[in-house]
Write an enzyme that holds these catalytic residues in place. Sequence first.
Site, short mmCIF file in Angstrom:
data_model
loop_
_atom_site.label_atom_id
_atom_site.label_comp_id
_atom_site.label_asym_id
_atom_site.label_seq_id
_atom_site.Cartn_x
_atom_site.Cartn_y
_atom_site.Cartn_z
N LYS A 1 0.87 -1.18 0.00
CA LYS A 1 0.00 0.00 0.00
C LYS A 1 0.91 1.23 0.00
O LYS A 1 1.52 1.57 1.00
CB LYS A 1 -0.93 0.02 1.21
CG LYS A 1 -1.89 1.19 1.14
CD LYS A 1 -3.00 1.09 2.14
CE LYS A 1 -4.06 2.16 1.88
NZ LYS A 1 -3.52 3.52 1.92
N LYS B 1 -6.50 -7.97 -2.66
CA LYS B 1 -7.60 -7.83 -3.61
C LYS B 1 -7.98 -9.22 -4.12
O LYS B 1 -7.07 -9.98 -4.52
CB LYS B 1 -7.18 -6.97 -4.82
CG LYS B 1 -6.73 -5.58 -4.44
CD LYS B 1 -6.16 -4.82 -5.63
CE LYS B 1 -5.69 -3.45 -5.19
NZ LYS B 1 -4.94 -2.73 -6.24
S1 IVH Z 1 -6.56 0.00 -4.96
C1 IVH Z 1 -11.10 0.58 -5.26
N1 IVH Z 1 -4.06 -0.52 -4.47
O1 IVH Z 1 -5.10 3.66 -1.02
C2 IVH Z 1 -9.86 0.88 -4.56
N2 IVH Z 1 -4.97 1.51 -3.63
O2 IVH Z 1 -7.76 3.82 0.53
C3 IVH Z 1 -8.78 1.34 -5.44
N3 IVH Z 1 -3.35 2.88 -2.41
O3 IVH Z 1 -6.77 6.19 -2.72
C4 IVH Z 1 -7.49 1.47 -4.77
N4 IVH Z 1 -1.63 1.55 -2.65
O4 IVH Z 1 -4.32 5.96 -3.18
C5 IVH Z 1 -5.07 0.35 -4.30
N5 IVH Z 1 -1.85 -1.12 -4.13
C6 IVH Z 1 -2.84 -0.24 -3.97
C7 IVH Z 1 -2.69 0.96 -3.26
C8 IVH Z 1 -3.78 1.81 -3.11
C9 IVH Z 1 -2.05 2.70 -2.15
C10 IVH Z 1 -4.15 4.03 -1.96
C11 IVH Z 1 -4.90 4.72 -3.05
C12 IVH Z 1 -6.31 4.88 -2.57
C13 IVH Z 1 -6.21 4.52 -1.14
C14 IVH Z 1 -7.48 3.77 -0.80
#
Ligand code: IVH
Length: 682
Positions: free
Chosen positions: A118, A294
């Site tokens: 993340k 995911k």
């Molecule tokens: S998926 C539908 N993957 O986390 C969700 N988000 O709380 C789409 N983020 O605003 C996000 N690393 O900026 C996803 N590997 C990752 C991520 C990630 C950081 C952040 C992103 C988003 C926030 C969500």
Amino acid sequence: MNENIEAINLRVQALRAAIELHNYRYYVLDNPTLPDAEYDRLFHELQQLELDYPHLITASSPTQRVGAVPLSAFSQISHRLPMLSLNNAFDAAEVEAFDRRVREGLGAACVEYAVEPKFDGLAVSLCYENGIFKTGATRGDGNTGEDITLNLKTIKSIPLSLPVAHPPSILEVRGEVLMLKADFLKLNQRQLARGEKEFANPRNAAAGSLRQLDPGITANRRLTFFAYGIGLHDDAQMPTDTHSQVLNYLGRLHFPVARECRVVSGLQSLLDYFDAIAMQRERLPYAIDGVVYKVNALAQQEKLGFVSRAPRFAVAHKFPAEEAVTELLAIDVQVGRTGALTPVARLKPVFVGGVTVTNATLHNAGEIERKNVRIGDTVIVRRAGDVIPEIVSVIVEKRPANAHIFVMPASCPVCGAKAVRLDGEAVSRCTGGLFCPAQRKQAILHFASRRAMDIEGLGGKLVDQIVDQAIVRTPADLYRLGIAALANVERMADKSANNVIAAIESSKSTTLARFIYALGIRNVGEATAKDLAAHLGSMDRLMQASSEQLMQVPDIGPIVAQSIVDFFAEAHNREVIEQLRACGVHWDEHAGISASAGVVSPLNGKTFVLTGTLPTMSREEAKEKIEALGGKVTGSVSKKTDYVVVGVDPGSKYDKAMHLGVAILDESGLASLLGSSTILNE
Ligand code: IVH
């Protein structure tokens, strides 16, 4: 001569391809195969040719990454598919609960997950039209972000054109912009050497660099991008089975994808991945604040769907907040926007979670009692992400003899009005209302804040001065400010005074939802303001609504409804709204309402043209569905058309759409756009 031009054109294209390939090898693969000097030679050759033959310059040429002139403000971009957020899990039990919900939702014994770091940066969306990077935006509120295209173009790991012969007409790539730890350290050394302010952490440095109006500054701050997903697209090559295939595909399109991404199965493997990444965290080149799980199969993701603004098929497993030990030097009392008196701990500076912390919130008097906090104590402070640091506990054994108890003042420390604590409320409040300068300042700061009227440059120091000097008493006074009044404010240069006046002027054109939020009605946050705007559609209707009528709006209960009724019952508040309107603050009354109330729809207000025969939907059906979600279907394509939906044997409308660069959807693209509207309605 023509042949010559043709040869030059080919050379220009070959140079661009070579330079972009080198950028990819250098910035994405970290494996350059061209010596720097050779790269510089190619780049200069391209620059020279573009200088001699300016008509050959294109926006996606690598020479155009830098060099754009500074903007006066960012414009807004509305996301064609909303950018959602993730739910968090803070421990193994919460991850277990997530996995259980997923398994139950799918009726599966064991689920395959794509697992990723993340990233602790800023979410952005990159739109490629016919293979060319056209626009890039911040996440903003998830529906509307800021157009930071010029800044994103300076990031060398973002491809300016897709390396494929037949690119899709539309592809939106989503991911995170960050600053690598090494680049962050170098930047801070540079800042220090120049006597400029250091950044607290890589995330702040990345945010500060991306929000520069001058792309030249962004170009000097080396930023990086990682892709983690896609948005709207009509890419026939896009894998449809799993998320991990999508990431691999993005990698093939030369987007950086984290090397730490894996595919695993079952709960235990999620926790193992978390532990493994936690071990590597310090050594990773970029900052992370957890990992993301995911569901890998896209069909399963679809089956699980979304709840509110987050998917059910994914969760962010966050690292625990960081803690440190320090001394509590004093407790001050701050007065908030609604008069709440908040005790704030003044701490001996301590480095925790990547920043130096000097203040922590103590919430209220009850909390101080419960935690047995005394001034002079040695305390444990915790800082999680961007949240205000808090005092976790006291190390009682270290309490000095002269430590003393804090007493909540009986009157407001700013205006002297009586402070009262209502039954059932944890906080004491100043009863001075907007006569209290502290409340007035906070109300004006809130009014001007980014998610509200978005008046850039109207920060705390300036508001302190204009309120203290009685230049501004209510938000309406902002719109009557002249340069002369501002120029009198201490340390305000002419240029910044002009900028603030311009920002105030441009904030006049707003949306009903922002305006409602800006009023600072108690218990009305951004989401509630949006719901109110979408359901009531006009300010007058909101001002006249009874508590019962307000409770018809989903998610609005008796407390919120009463706060709204109380707010508008105050003659003073109604007067300020009238004055704001008289000063020219305006919005499109019905823009926020979707045809079917309750649905937050990316189709709202968008214009569609249908051409050709759609495989499964009749034209009438498609038209009905688009209109039901607030879209409009027209007969001919123009620059104002948002989408052209193309079926079999399309007519000239398709060619015209291609020519004008209008987004093109096939039936499945339309279906996913339609689908994304309903998910928000759950
Ligand atoms: S998926 C539908 N993957 O986390 C969700 N988000 O709380 C789409 N983020 O605003 C996000 N690393 O900026 C996803 N590997 C990752 C991520 C990630 C950081 C952040 C992103 C988003 C926030 C969500």
